[in-house]
Design an enzyme around this catalytic site. Structure first.
Site: not given
Length: 290
Positions: A234-235
């Site tokens: 999620d980055e």
């Protein structure tokens, strides 16, 4: 009076390279030499990274000029300026594989937009670790592939997914609320061609029932983030984000409903921009020519 070139005579050139003088002139001179007419041109000079980005949508009036002719003609320009580039027909749809688990709002939204021609994509397959949305896929005439995932079968499941990606010549993989973490190896193999969507409560409200957690803390904004998939969970480089304001009167179910709407809209924009070659990755960030 000359006729306007047909859609199959329209092309998109995207490029990035170290910034230096003469870049725009070199590109426009190439277009002039190949009977090109610019319909839309956008550029960005990242002075912090000393890097130049450009997207040009153009048509070609000479019917004898092919895509391969254009690619061959641009290659010397690219070499001279150390340009990373792509050049293709503007109308070519992006072959998109959509992955989903048990939440279907993003999948349903993408399929609706695709069905009315609002997205420049074609969908050769839908993949899921559950069978919940097999009837939805069948109603749109799209092959559905059930690939269950357990800790023991994860390598086999990812191998099946990659086989589909290769066999179907997939350009883009969309994780439309696919609730499985991809392995680092798979993330690397799909680098730059896999988009994920998630709520924007991270990192504050992780795990199950994030909207309930957010409601308990009295949040005033809820939103969603679409980003490219990387091994850093999620980055990855962010493509699009949006928010909606909420207040004390709204229930957890109301937050969930609003969150689903935002997630669907944000993901659809990210998919559309990617399919139109409007996104360029710039390290950990993106350049988005809207």
């Amino acid at each position: 009076m000359s006729l306007r070139p047909q859609p199959d005579r329209e092309f998109v050139l995207t490029l990035s390279c170290p910034d230096r003088s003469g870049l725009v002139h070199a590109v426009t001179s190439f277009l002039v030499r190949h009977s090109g007419n610019i319909q839309e041109s956008q550029q960005f000079d990242d002075r912090l990274q000393d890097r130049f980005f450009m997207r040009v949508h153009f048509d070609v009036s000479d019917p004898g000029t092919s895509l391969e002719d254009l690619r061959t003609g641009f290659a010397p320009v690219a070499e001279a300026y150390r340009i990373s580039w792509q050049l293709h027909h503007a109308a070519t749809p992006t072959r998109t594989l959509i992955m989903v688990s048990k939440f279907g709002h993003c999948l349903n939204d993408l399929l609706f937009r695709w069905s009315i021609g609002a997205l420049n994509i074609e969908v050769p397959a839908i993949v899921s670790n559950h069978r919940d949305f097999e009837p939805l896929a069948e109603s749109h005439g799209i092959p559905f592939h059930h690939i269950p995932v357990t800790p023991e079968t994860k390598p086999e499941a990812e191998a099946r997914l990659l086989e589909l990606v290769d066999r179907l010549d997939i350009d883009l993989v969309v994780l439309a609320r696919y609730m499985q973490i991809l392995s680092n190896d798979l993330c690397k193999q799909l680098e730059g061609r896999a988009i994920n969507i998630h709520h924007s409560f991270l990192p504050s409200f992780k795990g199950a029932r994030p909207y309930v957690q957010a409601h308990e803390r009295g949040v005033k904004l809820i939103g969603a983030t679409a980003h490219y998939v990387t091994p850093d969970l999620d980055e990855g480089p962010i493509i699009e984000q949006d928010v909606v304001r909420v207040d004390h009167s709204q229930s957890p179910d109301s937050l969930v409903s609003l969150g689903r709407d935002v997630e669907a809209q944000v993901l659809a924009r990210a998919v559309e921009w990617h399919s139109r070659s409007r996104i360029m990755i710039n390290g950990n960030r993106t350049v988005v020519f809207r």
